[in-house]
Design a protein around this motif. Structure first.
Motif, short mmCIF file in Angstrom:
data_model
loop_
_atom_site.label_atom_id
_atom_site.label_comp_id
_atom_site.label_asym_id
_atom_site.label_seq_id
_atom_site.Cartn_x
_atom_site.Cartn_y
_atom_site.Cartn_z
N PRO A 22 43.66 29.96 33.92
CA PRO A 22 42.74 29.67 33.00
C PRO A 22 42.57 30.61 32.04
O PRO A 22 42.16 30.19 31.05
N HIS A 71 49.99 38.75 49.69
CA HIS A 71 49.90 37.35 50.09
C HIS A 71 48.80 37.21 51.25
O HIS A 71 48.11 36.34 51.34
N MET A 76 50.94 31.56 44.22
CA MET A 76 49.49 31.00 44.50
C MET A 76 48.35 32.05 44.32
O MET A 76 47.42 31.85 44.05
N VAL A 77 48.79 33.22 44.72
CA VAL A 77 47.51 34.24 44.97
C VAL A 77 47.78 35.03 43.70
O VAL A 77 46.58 35.66 43.49
N ALA A 78 48.57 35.05 42.88
CA ALA A 78 48.74 36.15 41.90
C ALA A 78 48.92 35.47 40.52
O ALA A 78 48.03 35.66 39.59
N GLU A 87 48.71 31.85 39.65
CA GLU A 87 47.68 30.68 39.39
C GLU A 87 46.45 31.16 39.08
O GLU A 87 45.91 30.57 38.12
N PRO A 88 45.76 31.99 39.63
CA PRO A 88 44.20 32.42 39.39
C PRO A 88 44.33 32.93 37.74
O PRO A 88 43.06 32.93 37.36
N LEU A 89 45.36 33.50 37.23
CA LEU A 89 45.36 33.93 35.80
C LEU A 89 45.40 32.95 34.69
O LEU A 89 45.19 33.26 33.59
N PHE A 123 46.95 43.60 39.98
CA PHE A 123 46.74 42.92 41.24
C PHE A 123 47.63 43.74 42.22
O PHE A 123 47.39 43.74 43.45
N ARG A 153 47.93 42.41 34.08
CA ARG A 153 46.90 41.91 35.22
C ARG A 153 47.88 41.73 36.59
O ARG A 153 47.14 41.93 37.48
N GLN A 185 43.53 38.90 51.48
CA GLN A 185 42.26 38.20 51.75
C GLN A 185 41.94 38.10 53.10
O GLN A 185 41.13 38.22 53.75
#
Length: 295
Positions: free
Chosen positions: A106, A237, A98-100, A102-104, A290, A286, A240
């Motif tokens: 797109p 995790h 979810m945090v590592a 998925e954001p990459l 992270f 990446r 944030q």
């Protein structure tokens, strides 16, 4: 070789035959012909499942490499990276995914729009062979296997709680205080109800208990945010949540050195299908950046 790989990857003659538009008997004869030519049995057949022999593993890995080489040749002689396509099956733990990961995605699709990513998130250990997975991102120790492991980094663990929980139950000052606190845990098989903590210069496994046992880190995180108890989690995790103050770290000295490795696991060694290689080449730097980031 393609027929053999399809049988191995599906774990079923009937399913492989359906995908290749053959009859199961035709496919079985193809595999038998390979075994006769090699003078070695490649597959052990039973009523419950198919399994590879030692020779079968060698043939499987070498076949992957040879067919990947053909893919590369055709790619290099056609349209280059723009023609990279196919379905890529990826597995990751819930939190890391979810945090590592998925954001990459797109940005990955912007560069490789024809690759379909079949992403599954689970904190249970995934068998890449049985689940037909190309790449698994695993957090924690590895067992020995024939898989190739690419290390991405080392993630520290932290013990955290919400401000509301600490206001209601108090802040633990020493590892021994955990006996009076609600500790959120995990229920998967490899998990144990102890937290290894530094006490007087040595590691002590402290037994913990609480109102929740979950099968993934995201559920534990959400219940910690809701004030249900203390949680011991990977820093990546909850990064944030720590930055915004929604979670607060406690017992920082007790968890010094409490870390877990993060790897990407895959079949094939250096000779990979192109879709797997470009995904790893894109993700690895990446994800390392992270993981290395700190609050």
């Amino acid at each position: 070789m393609q027929a053999f790989l399809r049988v191995v990857e599906t774990g079923s003659f009937s399913e492989a035959a359906r995908q290749m538009r053959m009859t199961p008997s035709t496919l079985s004869k193809l595999i038998a012909r390979i075994e006769t030519r090699l003078g070695a049995r490649l597959l052990e057949r039973s009523t419950r499942r198919l399994s590879l022999t030692a020779e079968g593993w060698v043939y499987y890995e070498r076949s992957q490499s040879l067919l990947a080489g053909i893919e590369d040749l055709e790619r290099d002689l056609s349209k280059g990276a723009a023609c990279v396509g196919g379905t890529l099956r990826v597995s990751a733990s819930v939190g890391f995914g979810m945090v590592a990961v998925e954001p990459l995605l797109p940005a990955f699709w912007a560069e490789f729009p024809n690759v379909i990513v079949d992403l599954s998130l689970s904190d249970e250990m995934v068998d890449l062979y049985l689940d037909r997975t190309d790449i698994a991102f695993r957090v924690g120790s590895l067992t020995s296997s024939s898989l190739t492991a690419l290390k991405l980094g080392i993630a520290p663990r932290k013990i955290v709680a919400s401000p509301d929980y600490l206001a209601h139950y108090g802040t633990p000052q020493a590892a021994s205080d955990l006996a009076q606190h609600r500790c959120l845990g995990f229920n998967f098989r490899r998990s144990t109800p102890v937290w290894p903590l530094q006490e007087r210069g040595r590691i002590v496994d402290r037994g913990v208990s609480g109102p929740l046992l979950a099968n993934n880190g995201e559920t534990v995180r959400r219940l910690a945010l809701a004030g249900m108890g203390l949680a011991r989690m990977g820093e990546f995790h909850i990064r944030q949540d720590l930055r915004t103050g929604r979670l607060v770290e406690v017992l920082a000295e007790a968890v010094q050195g409490d870390t877990e490795d993060i790897h990407a696991l895959f079949f094939g060694g250096e000779r990979l299908p192109h879709r797997v290689r470009v995904f790893l080449d894109f993700m690895a730097p990446r994800l390392r950046a992270f993981i290395g980031e700190r609050p």
